[in-house]
Motif scaffolding. Structure first.
Motif, PDB file in Angstrom:
ATOM      1  N   VAL A  15       0.841  -1.200   0.000  1.00 45.49           N
ATOM      2  CA  VAL A  15       0.000   0.000   0.000  1.00 45.49           C
ATOM      3  C   VAL A  15       0.872   1.245   0.000  1.00 45.49           C
ATOM      4  O   VAL A  15       0.605   2.206  -0.721  1.00 45.49           O
ATOM      5  CB  VAL A  15      -0.967  -0.005   1.201  1.00 45.49           C
ATOM      6  CG1 VAL A  15      -1.690   1.314   1.334  1.00 45.49           C
ATOM      7  CG2 VAL A  15      -1.963  -1.142   1.074  1.00 45.49           C
ATOM      8  N   LEU A  19       0.495   4.084  -2.813  1.00 44.99           N
ATOM      9  CA  LEU A  19      -0.006   5.408  -2.456  1.00 44.99           C
ATOM     10  C   LEU A  19       1.144   6.375  -2.208  1.00 44.99           C
ATOM     11  O   LEU A  19       1.223   7.021  -1.180  1.00 44.99           O
ATOM     12  CB  LEU A  19      -0.903   5.315  -1.213  1.00 44.99           C
ATOM     13  CG  LEU A  19      -2.157   4.494  -1.373  1.00 44.99           C
ATOM     14  CD1 LEU A  19      -2.913   4.402  -0.060  1.00 44.99           C
ATOM     15  CD2 LEU A  19      -3.049   5.071  -2.447  1.00 44.99           C
ATOM     16  N   GLY A  44      -7.089   5.683  -1.236  1.00 44.84           N
ATOM     17  CA  GLY A  44      -7.052   4.227  -1.122  1.00 44.84           C
ATOM     18  C   GLY A  44      -7.607   3.779   0.209  1.00 44.84           C
ATOM     19  O   GLY A  44      -7.776   4.564   1.138  1.00 44.84           O
ATOM     20  N   TYR A  80      -6.315  -4.247  -0.585  1.00 45.95           N
ATOM     21  CA  TYR A  80      -6.440  -2.793  -0.654  1.00 45.95           C
ATOM     22  C   TYR A  80      -6.974  -2.400  -2.016  1.00 45.95           C
ATOM     23  O   TYR A  80      -6.918  -3.157  -2.974  1.00 45.95           O
ATOM     24  CB  TYR A  80      -5.108  -2.098  -0.353  1.00 45.95           C
ATOM     25  CG  TYR A  80      -4.025  -2.300  -1.387  1.00 45.95           C
ATOM     26  CD1 TYR A  80      -3.818  -1.358  -2.383  1.00 45.95           C
ATOM     27  CD2 TYR A  80      -3.206  -3.414  -1.356  1.00 45.95           C
ATOM     28  CE1 TYR A  80      -2.827  -1.529  -3.326  1.00 45.95           C
ATOM     29  CE2 TYR A  80      -2.211  -3.597  -2.296  1.00 45.95           C
ATOM     30  CZ  TYR A  80      -2.023  -2.651  -3.276  1.00 45.95           C
ATOM     31  OH  TYR A  80      -1.041  -2.814  -4.208  1.00 45.95           O
ATOM     32  N   VAL A  82      -7.321   1.170  -4.687  1.00 47.01           N
ATOM     33  CA  VAL A  82      -6.819   2.511  -4.979  1.00 47.01           C
ATOM     34  C   VAL A  82      -7.654   3.110  -6.098  1.00 47.01           C
ATOM     35  O   VAL A  82      -8.023   2.417  -7.045  1.00 47.01           O
ATOM     36  CB  VAL A  82      -5.328   2.456  -5.414  1.00 47.01           C
ATOM     37  CG1 VAL A  82      -4.827   3.834  -5.790  1.00 47.01           C
ATOM     38  CG2 VAL A  82      -4.477   1.857  -4.322  1.00 47.01           C
TER      39      VAL A  82
END
Length: 132
Positions: A15, A19, A44, A80, A82
């Motif tokens: 992540v 990000l 995200g 996750y 995004v």
């Protein structure tokens, strides 16, 4: 057979890599003496979980597991998502820096549909009241 172990730190690293500021400010490029820097909005979300327990073990009167032929189990997972939206570019040239917004065609179409729905609804109500 070895069971893969879920490591939340791996998810956190993935992540963090995704990000990054590189997603917001894209690779700048130069064309004819003008520097162009793409800009985007990035958001995200992430989630993970894990657990362990005994499988196939009956509970005694106190709710405790009785170790009679049961198996220990572990599990976990995560993920996750995004979302990236292009906002525009910064243009840097001899006259300075200026912002050039990106045209979001989906928003333009949605806005036109909303305006059309309001106009048609108002016209239908006006026609209904006039008819009474």
């Amino acid at each position: 057979m070895a069971v893969p172990h879920f490591d939340p730190a791996d998810l956190t690293r993935a992540v963090s890599d995704t990000l990054s500021v590189r997603r917001v400010f894209g690779e700048a490029y130069e064309r004819d003496g003008t520097l162009v820097i793409p800009v985007a909005r990035v958001w995200g979300a992430t989630g993970s979980g894990s657990g362990s327990g005994q499988v196939g073990v009956p509970a005694d009167a106190e709710g405790e597991g009785v170790p009679a032929g049961g198996q220990q189990g572990d599990g976990g997972g995560g993920g996750y998502g995004v979302h990236v939206t292009a906002l525009g570019v910064f243009v840097v040239d001899g006259s300075g820096a200026r912002w050039q917004p990106a045209l979001d065609v989906n928003r333009v179409v949605l806005g036109a549909q909303l305006v059309g729905a309001v106009v048609l609804s108002t016209a239908a109500l006006a026609w209904a009241f006039r008819r009474r």
